[in-house]
Structure formats: C-alpha cells, structure tokens
Enzyme design. Structure first.
Site, PDB file in Angstrom:
ATOM      1  N   LYS A  39     -24.184   6.787   4.401  1.00  0.00           N
ATOM      2  CA  LYS A  39     -24.153   6.851   5.702  1.00  0.00           C
ATOM      3  C   LYS A  39     -25.995   6.836   6.550  1.00  0.00           C
ATOM      4  O   LYS A  39     -26.586   7.487   5.466  1.00  0.00           O
ATOM      5  CB  LYS A  39     -23.655   7.700   6.352  1.00  0.00           C
ATOM      6  CG  LYS A  39     -23.698   9.662   6.627  1.00  0.00           C
ATOM      7  CD  LYS A  39     -22.360  10.181   6.932  1.00  0.00           C
ATOM      8  CE  LYS A  39     -22.811  11.293   6.662  1.00  0.00           C
ATOM      9  NZ  LYS A  39     -21.478  12.291   7.051  1.00  0.00           N
ATOM     10  N   ARG A 135     -12.076  18.263  13.757  1.00  0.00           N
ATOM     11  CA  ARG A 135     -13.649  16.605  14.658  1.00  0.00           C
ATOM     12  C   ARG A 135     -12.443  16.276  14.587  1.00  0.00           C
ATOM     13  O   ARG A 135     -12.308  15.188  15.743  1.00  0.00           O
ATOM     14  CB  ARG A 135     -14.679  16.316  13.483  1.00  0.00           C
ATOM     15  CG  ARG A 135     -15.580  15.818  14.015  1.00  0.00           C
ATOM     16  CD  ARG A 135     -16.712  16.297  13.160  1.00  0.00           C
ATOM     17  NE  ARG A 135     -16.509  15.096  11.526  1.00  0.00           N
ATOM     18  CZ  ARG A 135     -17.410  15.179  10.873  1.00  0.00           C
ATOM     19  NH1 ARG A 135     -18.840  15.207  11.252  1.00  0.00           N
ATOM     20  NH2 ARG A 135     -17.845  14.766   9.364  1.00  0.00           N
ATOM     21  N   HIS A 167     -11.915  16.865   5.398  1.00  0.00           N
ATOM     22  CA  HIS A 167     -13.391  17.833   5.229  1.00  0.00           C
ATOM     23  C   HIS A 167     -13.427  19.338   6.269  1.00  0.00           C
ATOM     24  O   HIS A 167     -13.128  19.529   6.345  1.00  0.00           O
ATOM     25  CB  HIS A 167     -14.495  16.547   6.361  1.00  0.00           C
ATOM     26  CG  HIS A 167     -15.743  16.895   6.431  1.00  0.00           C
ATOM     27  ND1 HIS A 167     -16.430  17.105   4.719  1.00  0.00           N
ATOM     28  CD2 HIS A 167     -16.867  17.063   7.376  1.00  0.00           C
ATOM     29  CE1 HIS A 167     -17.559  16.283   5.079  1.00  0.00           C
ATOM     30  NE2 HIS A 167     -18.181  17.350   6.235  1.00  0.00           N
ATOM     31  N   ARG A 226     -17.221  13.411  -2.560  1.00  0.00           N
ATOM     32  CA  ARG A 226     -17.833  12.460  -2.039  1.00  0.00           C
ATOM     33  C   ARG A 226     -19.371  13.375  -1.486  1.00  0.00           C
ATOM     34  O   ARG A 226     -19.795  14.428  -0.516  1.00  0.00           O
ATOM     35  CB  ARG A 226     -17.313  12.704   0.229  1.00  0.00           C
ATOM     36  CG  ARG A 226     -15.621  11.963  -0.186  1.00  0.00           C
ATOM     37  CD  ARG A 226     -15.371  11.758   1.245  1.00  0.00           C
ATOM     38  NE  ARG A 226     -15.558  12.858   2.285  1.00  0.00           N
ATOM     39  CZ  ARG A 226     -14.472  13.772   2.199  1.00  0.00           C
ATOM     40  NH1 ARG A 226     -13.144  14.255   1.831  1.00  0.00           N
ATOM     41  NH2 ARG A 226     -14.523  15.333   3.132  1.00  0.00           N
ATOM     42  N   TYR A 270     -52.918  18.520  22.941  1.00  0.00           N
ATOM     43  CA  TYR A 270     -52.649  18.870  23.947  1.00  0.00           C
ATOM     44  C   TYR A 270     -52.126  20.041  24.948  1.00  0.00           C
ATOM     45  O   TYR A 270     -51.728  20.725  23.982  1.00  0.00           O
ATOM     46  CB  TYR A 270     -51.127  18.052  23.856  1.00  0.00           C
ATOM     47  CG  TYR A 270     -51.373  16.419  23.718  1.00  0.00           C
ATOM     48  CD1 TYR A 270     -52.184  15.754  25.451  1.00  0.00           C
ATOM     49  CD2 TYR A 270     -50.650  15.585  23.089  1.00  0.00           C
ATOM     50  CE1 TYR A 270     -52.654  14.020  25.266  1.00  0.00           C
ATOM     51  CE2 TYR A 270     -50.682  14.352  23.209  1.00  0.00           C
ATOM     52  CZ  TYR A 270     -51.750  13.587  24.058  1.00  0.00           C
ATOM     53  OH  TYR A 270     -52.122  12.391  23.951  1.00  0.00           O
ATOM     54  N   CYS A 317     -48.650  15.614  18.023  1.00  0.00           N
ATOM     55  CA  CYS A 317     -48.662  14.125  18.559  1.00  0.00           C
ATOM     56  C   CYS A 317     -47.991  12.860  18.130  1.00  0.00           C
ATOM     57  O   CYS A 317     -47.430  13.160  17.402  1.00  0.00           O
ATOM     58  CB  CYS A 317     -50.354  14.103  18.913  1.00  0.00           C
ATOM     59  SG  CYS A 317     -51.358  15.169  19.345  1.00  0.00           S
ATOM     60  N   MET A 318     -47.661  12.434  18.746  1.00  0.00           N
ATOM     61  CA  MET A 318     -47.182  11.247  19.021  1.00  0.00           C
ATOM     62  C   MET A 318     -47.319  10.532  17.010  1.00  0.00           C
ATOM     63  O   MET A 318     -46.193  10.289  16.539  1.00  0.00           O
ATOM     64  CB  MET A 318     -47.096  10.061  19.619  1.00  0.00           C
ATOM     65  CG  MET A 318     -46.001   9.145  19.760  1.00  0.00           C
ATOM     66  SD  MET A 318     -45.712   8.051  20.764  1.00  0.00           S
ATOM     67  CE  MET A 318     -45.107   8.531  21.888  1.00  0.00           C
ATOM     68  N   ASP A 319     -48.496  10.286  17.215  1.00  0.00           N
ATOM     69  CA  ASP A 319     -49.275   9.703  16.122  1.00  0.00           C
ATOM     70  C   ASP A 319     -49.762  10.361  14.853  1.00  0.00           C
ATOM     71  O   ASP A 319     -50.347   9.999  14.105  1.00  0.00           O
ATOM     72  CB  ASP A 319     -49.597   8.268  16.369  1.00  0.00           C
ATOM     73  CG  ASP A 319     -48.900   7.566  17.315  1.00  0.00           C
ATOM     74  OD1 ASP A 319     -47.795   7.201  17.140  1.00  0.00           O
ATOM     75  OD2 ASP A 319     -49.906   7.207  18.564  1.00  0.00           O
TER      76      ASP A 319
HETATM   77  C1  LIG Z   1     -21.383  13.271   5.859  1.00  0.00           C
HETATM   78  C2  LIG Z   1     -19.870  14.434   5.394  1.00  0.00           C
HETATM   79  C3  LIG Z   1     -19.952  14.085   4.147  1.00  0.00           C
HETATM   80  C4  LIG Z   1     -21.242  14.263   3.134  1.00  0.00           C
HETATM   81  O1  LIG Z   1     -21.799  15.898   3.920  1.00  0.00           O
HETATM   82  P1  LIG Z   1     -22.544  16.622   2.634  1.00  0.00           P
HETATM   83  O2  LIG Z   1     -22.444  17.709   3.222  1.00  0.00           O
HETATM   84  O3  LIG Z   1     -24.173  15.525   2.383  1.00  0.00           O
HETATM   85  O4  LIG Z   1     -22.725  16.035   0.898  1.00  0.00           O
HETATM   86  C5  LIG Z   1     -18.646  14.089   2.854  1.00  0.00           C
HETATM   87  N1  LIG Z   1     -17.567  13.579   4.140  1.00  0.00           N
HETATM   88  C6  LIG Z   1     -17.772  13.440   5.067  1.00  0.00           C
HETATM   89  C7  LIG Z   1     -16.224  13.265   5.740  1.00  0.00           C
HETATM   90  C8  LIG Z   1     -18.756  13.321   5.877  1.00  0.00           C
HETATM   91  O5  LIG Z   1     -18.982  13.531   7.291  1.00  0.00           O
END
Ligand SMILES: *Cc1c(COP(=O)(O)O)cnc(C)c1O
Length: 378
Positions: A39, A135, A167, A226, A270, A317-319
């Site tokens: 992601k 969540r 999760h 995951r 700045y 700064c920005m850049d």
């Molecule tokens: C982002 C996410 C992960 C991965 O988490 P890490 O800590 O980067 O391994 C796994 N499962 C879900 C549902 C997530 O949102």
C-alpha cells in the site's frame, strides 16, 4: 539506470529487498506464505518496481493494498497475483473489484450486501474481524457471534468468502500487558476459525500476522504473513531488534549546491533561529520539506557527508537546507550527501530520523514526496 536530475533522489535497492524477503521466508512456517503489503506506493518505494521484483524475482503471489486504485495498479504490474484490498472500497465499485479479480476485505454483513447489489459477478472476499484494533471489522464479544455473522455473509448470493483476518494493535511491543492483549486477539480469531470448521466450513485463509508478529510471534496457523515494513527493512518498533541481515531498502540522497565560510554573528535560514557563534563552514543542500524531509528536523537532524555526520543549522526550507561542514574540509559544491542511508562506516536510518521528531520510520519513508525520483539498483 534511467537518467535523472541529480538534485534529490531515493535509491531503492532491489537486492536488499530480495534479501529481506528471503530472511522473512525463513522465519515463516512452510504453511505460511508472505502477503507483501504494498500500500501507499509500496511504502514510498514505488509500487511498480517493488511489485514486479517481488512477483518475478522473489516468488511472491499475494499482495495487500489499501484501496481499489492501488489494487488496479498492482493488477497491471502482476496479472496473476492475488490482491487483497485491506481498506474501504465504495460499494458502487464492486463491479471493478470483480472485473479485476481483486479480493475485498469485508467488514460487516451490511457492507457485503451492498457489494453484492453492485456487481453482476461473484466478488471474492476475506472477512475482517476486529479483535482489538478498534478500527474496522466485525466486532463481537464472543467468537460464536462472529462466526454466525460470517455464516450469514457466506449465504449472500455473489459473495465468495475465501478467508478471515484480523489486525494486531500492539504486536510490536514486549510489554507483558500488550503481549497478553495480542494473545487474546490471536485466540479470538483462531476460535472463530475453529467454530467455522466445526460447521464444516473450511476457509482457505486465516491471517493475522503483520511484520511485528512475523518477527516476534510467528505462528504456523496464519496462512499468510502480511509483511509490510519489514520487507522494506525498517523496525515495526524502534525499541525491538529485527532479524539479522534485514536492511533498509531505501536511501535518500542530495547534493551540496554551495559551501561558504561565514563569520561569527551570521544568521542562517528563515526566522534567524540559528546564529553562528564563531566562524564556521556551512553547506547548502538540495533537499527540503517539499521532498518529504521534515521541517521538524530543523536544527536537529544530521546528514552524512564524506562519511561524517553534519548537523542541520537553522530551519529546513521547502527545497533546501543548510548544514555545518566545519569538520569536513573537503566538502564542496556537487558532492553527494546522504540523508538516509549508509556512507562509510556510519548510517542514518529512517527510524533514527523518525525518533528525532516523534514519529515512526513508516511515516518517514511514506512521506518522501513524488518530486523525488526513485532510482532502482540491483
Ligand atoms: C499496513 C497493514 C499491514 C502491514 O503492517 P506492517 O506493520 O507494515 O507489517 C498488515 N495488515 C494490515 C491490515 C495493515 O493495514
């Protein structure tokens, strides 16, 4: 290597990615496959190159993304992959989900019904259970109630349930309370699965391991791990070690545009937050907060020049930003500097930068902006 403007750029090492994946595979039981979490543009590393490398060079078959746009992109990079959307897809896009053969995370009976109403074809799903993250997902006091709703979802026409998942909220902690909390989360989903099995429902997938769980509480009962942050070589939590050999995949570089010797009393950047107390040499560097190098690192961050740490003076700064190079006499215009990565014997990690301004390495790497070209090296 493609041509790019040598101003500020991120080097992404596909060799390190491959090595990290090998190490993670060795942690997992033979029953568990990696579901690479890609992601947010593969945590800022660039989804196209990362997904192709994982699929073609590392044998990864499963990918997880946060939304439909990311899923469709992943499908184009990898026609055969199994792609799970972890987050919300508006039900009116259900048809696209099935058209691209994507798997959608389903959070309730009501949501599943709406998906089904919006597609003429079956839609593949994994059902998300909220066992303590608070969540998204089915939320019940008992595994039995949860299993009952899953059974109902499975009866919806066009909804094809292939797995359940949850999760963890605190698998990256070795605090005893958190360990018990995670144990309970794991037990809950395993109980849901067992109840389904007792009803002769044998789903192909049950998964609950993220990177932290993969490293610290690996379980052969999770059919997928995951893994996100760990494949990119960062810590789920800075205070806990990660397996030997895992290394950050991304380095962040820029160049010195100008070096000056300034007399005592000179103000830098700045707001005049920095004033030289004595004569010093400063270098201006071609990166700033618009590149994702946080302004919160003003007068705090360090960068590597010729293998030596140089402190940022004044505001980012920005850049551009300015560093003290008094101890690096050879520093000159055009030199490459390292903001994240290794130079000589020293290394600055995204995790280290994150801890300076009170965030996590995840946010640092995801925050490297679009303006910064990603350069892939083997
Ligand atoms: C982002 C996410 C992960 C991965 O988490 P890490 O800590 O980067 O391994 C796994 N499962 C879900 C549902 C997530 O949102």
């Amino acid at each position: 290597m493609q041509p790019y403007l040598k101003r500020a750029w991120a080097e992404v090492s596909l060799a390190r990615l491959k090595k990290n994946v090998e190490i993670i595979k060795s942690l997992n039981s033979p029953k568990t496959e990696i579901m690479a979490v890609v992601k947010a543009d593969a945590y800022g590393h660039g989804d196209e190159h990362i997904i192709k490398c994982l699929a073609e060079k590392c044998g990864i078959k499963y990918f997880a993304v946060s939304n439909l746009d990311e899923a469709i992109a992943a499908r184009k990079f990898c026609p055969d992959a199994e792609i799970l959307i972890l987050g919300y897809t508006p039900p009116e896009y259900a048809h696209e989900i099935s058209m691209y053969n994507i798997i959608q995370g389903v959070v309730s009976y009501g949501y599943a019904e709406k998906l089904a109403q919006n597609t003429p074809e079956p839609i593949r799903c994994h059902i998300k259970i909220d066992t303590g993250m608070g969540r998204i997902g089915l939320k019940y006091n008992t595994p039995k109630e949860c299993a009952d709703e899953i059974v109902q979802i499975m009866q919806i026409d066009k909804i094809s349930v292939e797995g359940i998942y949850t999760h963890f909220a605190a698998a990256d902690s070795n605090n005893p309370d958190n360990i018990t909390y995670t144990d309970n989360q794991e037990k809950f989903i395993l109980d849901v699965y067992d109840i389904l099995v007792s009803m002769e429902i044998n789903l192909p997938h049950i998964h609950f391991m993220n990177s932290a769980a993969t490293c610290y509480r690996n379980s052969s009962e999770s059919t997928l791990s995951r893994a996100g942050i760990i494949i990119y070589g960062l810590h789920p939590d800075i205070s806990l070690d990660i397996p030997d050999g895992i290394e950050p995949v991304m380095e962040l570089k820029a160049v010195i545009s100008q070096v000056k010797t300034i007399p005592a009393g000179t103000c830098i950047s700045y707001g005049r937050t920095f004033m030289a107390e004595h004569e010093m040499r400063v270098a201006t560097v071609t990166i700033g907060y618009a590149d994702g190098y946080s302004r919160l690192l003003s007068s705090k961050g360090e960068i590597l020049i010729h293998g030596r740490r140089c402190k940022i003076v004044g505001r980012v700064c920005m850049d551009q930003l300015i560093v003290d190079v008094s101890k690096v006499p050879q520093a000159e215009s055009g030199d490459i500097v390292t903001l994240i990565g290794r130079d000589g014997d020293d290394i600055i990690t995204a995790d280290e930068l994150a801890s300076i301004y009170g965030t996590i390495g995840y946010e640092v790497i995801c925050g490297i902006s679009k303006r910064v070209p990603r350069i892939y090296i083997d």
